[in-house]
Write a protein that holds these residues in place. Structure first.
Motif, mmCIF file in Angstrom:
data_model
loop_
_atom_site.group_PDB
_atom_site.id
_atom_site.type_symbol
_atom_site.label_atom_id
_atom_site.label_comp_id
_atom_site.label_asym_id
_atom_site.label_seq_id
_atom_site.Cartn_x
_atom_site.Cartn_y
_atom_site.Cartn_z
ATOM 1 N N GLY A 196 0.812 -1.213 0.000
ATOM 2 C CA GLY A 196 0.000 0.000 0.000
ATOM 3 C C GLY A 196 0.847 1.266 0.000
ATOM 4 O O GLY A 196 2.062 1.218 0.221
ATOM 5 N N ARG A 197 0.189 2.400 -0.236
ATOM 6 C CA ARG A 197 0.917 3.665 -0.312
ATOM 7 C C ARG A 197 1.602 4.013 1.015
ATOM 8 O O ARG A 197 2.612 4.688 1.023
ATOM 9 C CB ARG A 197 -0.026 4.798 -0.744
ATOM 10 N N LYS A 198 0.952 3.541 2.105
ATOM 11 C CA LYS A 198 1.584 3.773 3.415
ATOM 12 C C LYS A 198 2.096 2.470 4.001
ATOM 13 O O LYS A 198 2.276 2.340 5.209
ATOM 14 C CB LYS A 198 0.574 4.409 4.366
ATOM 15 N N GLY A 199 2.337 1.467 3.141
ATOM 16 C CA GLY A 199 2.750 0.143 3.596
ATOM 17 C C GLY A 199 4.233 0.066 3.914
ATOM 18 O O GLY A 199 4.980 1.061 3.800
ATOM 19 N N ALA A 200 4.626 -1.155 4.273
ATOM 20 C CA ALA A 200 5.994 -1.391 4.732
ATOM 21 C C ALA A 200 7.030 -1.082 3.649
ATOM 22 O O ALA A 200 8.064 -0.463 3.920
ATOM 23 C CB ALA A 200 6.125 -2.840 5.192
ATOM 24 N N LEU A 201 6.741 -1.498 2.450
ATOM 25 C CA LEU A 201 7.718 -1.286 1.386
ATOM 26 C C LEU A 201 7.874 0.211 1.093
ATOM 27 O O LEU A 201 8.989 0.723 0.928
ATOM 28 C CB LEU A 201 7.299 -2.048 0.123
ATOM 29 N N ALA A 202 6.753 0.898 1.046
ATOM 30 C CA ALA A 202 6.802 2.340 0.784
ATOM 31 C C ALA A 202 7.625 3.061 1.842
ATOM 32 O O ALA A 202 8.398 3.980 1.531
ATOM 33 C CB ALA A 202 5.380 2.905 0.736
ATOM 34 N N ALA A 203 7.473 2.618 3.095
ATOM 35 C CA ALA A 203 8.220 3.248 4.184
ATOM 36 C C ALA A 203 9.724 3.076 3.990
ATOM 37 O O ALA A 203 10.501 4.016 4.118
ATOM 38 C CB ALA A 203 7.786 2.654 5.518
ATOM 39 N N LEU A 204 10.104 1.861 3.585
ATOM 40 C CA LEU A 204 11.534 1.616 3.348
ATOM 41 C C LEU A 204 12.052 2.456 2.188
ATOM 42 O O LEU A 204 13.136 3.035 2.239
ATOM 43 C CB LEU A 204 11.778 0.133 3.050
ATOM 44 N N MET A 205 11.242 2.527 1.126
ATOM 45 C CA MET A 205 11.692 3.257 -0.060
ATOM 46 C C MET A 205 11.903 4.730 0.255
ATOM 47 O O MET A 205 12.771 5.391 -0.284
ATOM 48 C CB MET A 205 10.695 3.085 -1.195
ATOM 49 N N GLU A 206 11.056 5.235 1.148
ATOM 50 C CA GLU A 206 11.201 6.628 1.533
ATOM 51 C C GLU A 206 12.578 6.870 2.169
ATOM 52 O O GLU A 206 13.176 7.927 1.994
ATOM 53 C CB GLU A 206 10.105 6.984 2.520
ATOM 54 N N LYS A 207 13.043 5.857 2.870
ATOM 55 C CA LYS A 207 14.325 6.011 3.583
ATOM 56 C C LYS A 207 15.520 6.007 2.633
ATOM 57 O O LYS A 207 16.620 6.414 3.007
ATOM 58 C CB LYS A 207 14.501 4.889 4.625
ATOM 59 N N LEU A 208 15.267 5.490 1.393
ATOM 60 C CA LEU A 208 16.379 5.391 0.435
ATOM 61 C C LEU A 208 17.140 6.705 0.307
ATOM 62 O O LEU A 208 18.363 6.740 0.238
ATOM 63 C CB LEU A 208 15.860 4.985 -0.952
ATOM 64 N N GLY A 209 16.403 7.789 0.283
ATOM 65 C CA GLY A 209 17.000 9.102 0.052
ATOM 66 C C GLY A 209 18.016 9.503 1.124
ATOM 67 O O GLY A 209 18.921 10.300 0.864
ATOM 68 N N THR A 210 17.848 8.937 2.318
ATOM 69 C CA THR A 210 18.736 9.332 3.417
ATOM 70 C C THR A 210 20.028 8.536 3.428
ATOM 71 O O THR A 210 20.943 8.822 4.205
ATOM 72 C CB THR A 210 18.027 9.122 4.769
ATOM 73 N N LEU A 211 20.117 7.515 2.577
ATOM 74 C CA LEU A 211 21.325 6.679 2.558
ATOM 75 C C LEU A 211 22.500 7.468 1.978
ATOM 76 O O LEU A 211 22.312 8.337 1.129
ATOM 77 C CB LEU A 211 21.099 5.441 1.690
ATOM 78 N N PRO A 212 23.715 7.100 2.393
ATOM 79 C CA PRO A 212 24.897 7.674 1.744
ATOM 80 C C PRO A 212 24.922 7.245 0.266
ATOM 81 O O PRO A 212 24.431 6.166 -0.067
ATOM 82 C CB PRO A 212 26.072 7.059 2.506
ATOM 83 N N LYS A 213 25.468 8.106 -0.567
ATOM 84 C CA LYS A 213 25.460 7.919 -2.013
ATOM 85 C C LYS A 213 25.886 6.517 -2.450
ATOM 86 O O LYS A 213 25.245 5.907 -3.297
ATOM 87 C CB LYS A 213 26.395 8.947 -2.668
ATOM 88 N N GLU A 214 26.977 5.982 -1.844
ATOM 89 C CA GLU A 214 27.568 4.718 -2.306
ATOM 90 C C GLU A 214 26.582 3.563 -2.160
ATOM 91 O O GLU A 214 26.549 2.637 -2.959
ATOM 92 C CB GLU A 214 28.833 4.340 -1.497
ATOM 93 N N GLU A 215 25.717 3.637 -1.128
ATOM 94 C CA GLU A 215 24.803 2.522 -0.895
ATOM 95 C C GLU A 215 23.502 2.672 -1.671
ATOM 96 O O GLU A 215 22.760 1.715 -1.858
ATOM 97 C CB GLU A 215 24.476 2.447 0.604
#
Ligand code: PHE
Length: 345
Positions: A34-53
């Motif tokens: 879902g739009r507010k589901g578990a996968l979406a939550a993880l994907m949102e965090k992608l942006g905060t990762l360091p560039k290399e990862e």
């Protein structure tokens, strides 16, 4: 991040496996995809990762999403299939229920009537010649001995084509087809001819129960070396016999500029058998066609030498005939597109 994604995937698939109904499946979809589901939550965090990862994690996130969606679709199919077989097994099937009727189309009464007329004339050796509905003044009138200002033009109230300076019109009768058929089929006036010319005609009339601004006519034309008025009478009498069955006909003197002599043919009234009734206006007879011997000048206009050739012609109104045969009291029904009328045929 990578770990979290892998875990999410394993977890989601594990929970999906035992699901067996619509509701639980939808709940699963909302939880993980879902739009507010578990996968979406993880994907949102992608942006905060360091560039290399970020690249590797992003790729895995997309793969995870695709895998979960595919698993969802597969499960959806299985759930639906199961629901269907369950309902087929549990719900009784009533094979005695009446089917749903499908409305069926059919030919228009005017078309059926025309076809019957074609068949009769075909059996008597007449071929169909299709002439045009938009005509020149010359064909519709002048070559039929109706020059401009001739009083007979009053018989054919005419629709002219705008801007044509009165040279182009909607044919008011099928008779101009006589000229066209003679010119097209006679090989310069050397061949005999037997044709019928069916088709729509147009007149600028006040529309009423008896008159329409458009109607069919079936013209007939026979040209040969020894065609006489007796042929005209015999052929038309036979047509009436095939169309209306055994009943008397009578011929009356009439006048058309393109035939000489001219006649009108009546058949005995098919309602009252001649006793007299409102349909035949208490005359016992119904007029069904106009006819005559082709005028020598008309033969000439068609390319025949009138000293060698002669012919007869007639023009009948198929809608009028259908009205008589089926007791239809208003000609407007034919083009009114009222299903209550059309479905009766
Ligand atoms: N064209 C004539 C009409 O419309 C009918 C007709 C046809 C008469 C052929 C004679 C010969 O009234």
């Amino acid at each position: 991040m990578i770990n979290e994604l892998n875990q999410l995937r394993a977890n989601a698939l594990e929970q999906l496996a035992p699901i067996g109904d619509d509701r639980a499946l939808e709940q699963w979809r909302i939880t993980f995809l879902g739009r507010k589901g578990a996968l979406a939550a993880l994907m949102e965090k992608l942006g905060t990762l360091p560039k290399e990862e970020r690249a590797a994690a992003g790729k895995l996130a997309n793969e995870t999403k695709a895998a979960l969606e595919a698993a969802f679709q597969a499960k959806l199919g299985a759930v639906k299939q199961r629901a269907l077989s369950e309902s087929l097994e549990s719900e009784p099937l009533d094979v005695t229920l009446p089917g749903r009727p499908r409305p069926r189309g059919r030919l228009h009464p005017a078309t059926r009537n025309l076809r019957e007329i074609y068949r009769i004339w075909r059996d008597m050796g007449f071929q169909v010649f299709l002439s045009r509905e938009v005509e020149s003044d010359e064909m519709n009138f002048q070559l039929l001995n109706i020059p401009p200002h001739h009083p007979a033009r009053d018989n054919w109230s005419t629709f002219y084509i705008a801007g044509s300076e009165q040279g182009v019109l909607l044919r008011t009768h099928t008779s101009p087809g006589q000229i066209r058929a003679m010119r097209a089929l006679s090989a310069n006036g050397t061949q005999p001819l037997r044709v019928i010319l069916p088709g729509m005609c147009y007149r600028y009339e006040q529309v009423s129960a008896r008159y329409e601004i458009q109607f069919n006519q079936v013209e007939g034309l026979a040209v040969g070396r020894h065609v006489t008025f007796a042929d005209l009478k015999g052929t038309l009498t036979e047509f009436a016999r095939r169309m209306f069955g055994e009943r008397p006909v009578r011929f009356y003197a009439d006048h058309f500029p393109f035939t000489e002599p001219s006649a009108q043919m009546d058949v005995q009234c098919i309602i009252c058998d001649g006793a007299g009734c409102p349909l035949c206006k208490f005359t016992g007879f119904l007029e069904i066609l106009g006819a005559g011997m082709v005028h020598p000048q008309v033969l000439r206009n068609g390319g025949y030498d009138p000293d060698v050739w002669s012919g007869f012609a007639f023009g009948l109104g198929p809608e009028r005939i259908a009205m008589l045969k089926h007791s239809i009291e208003d000609i407007r029904y034919f083009w009114g597109n009222d299903l209550r009328f059309l479905e009766q045929f």
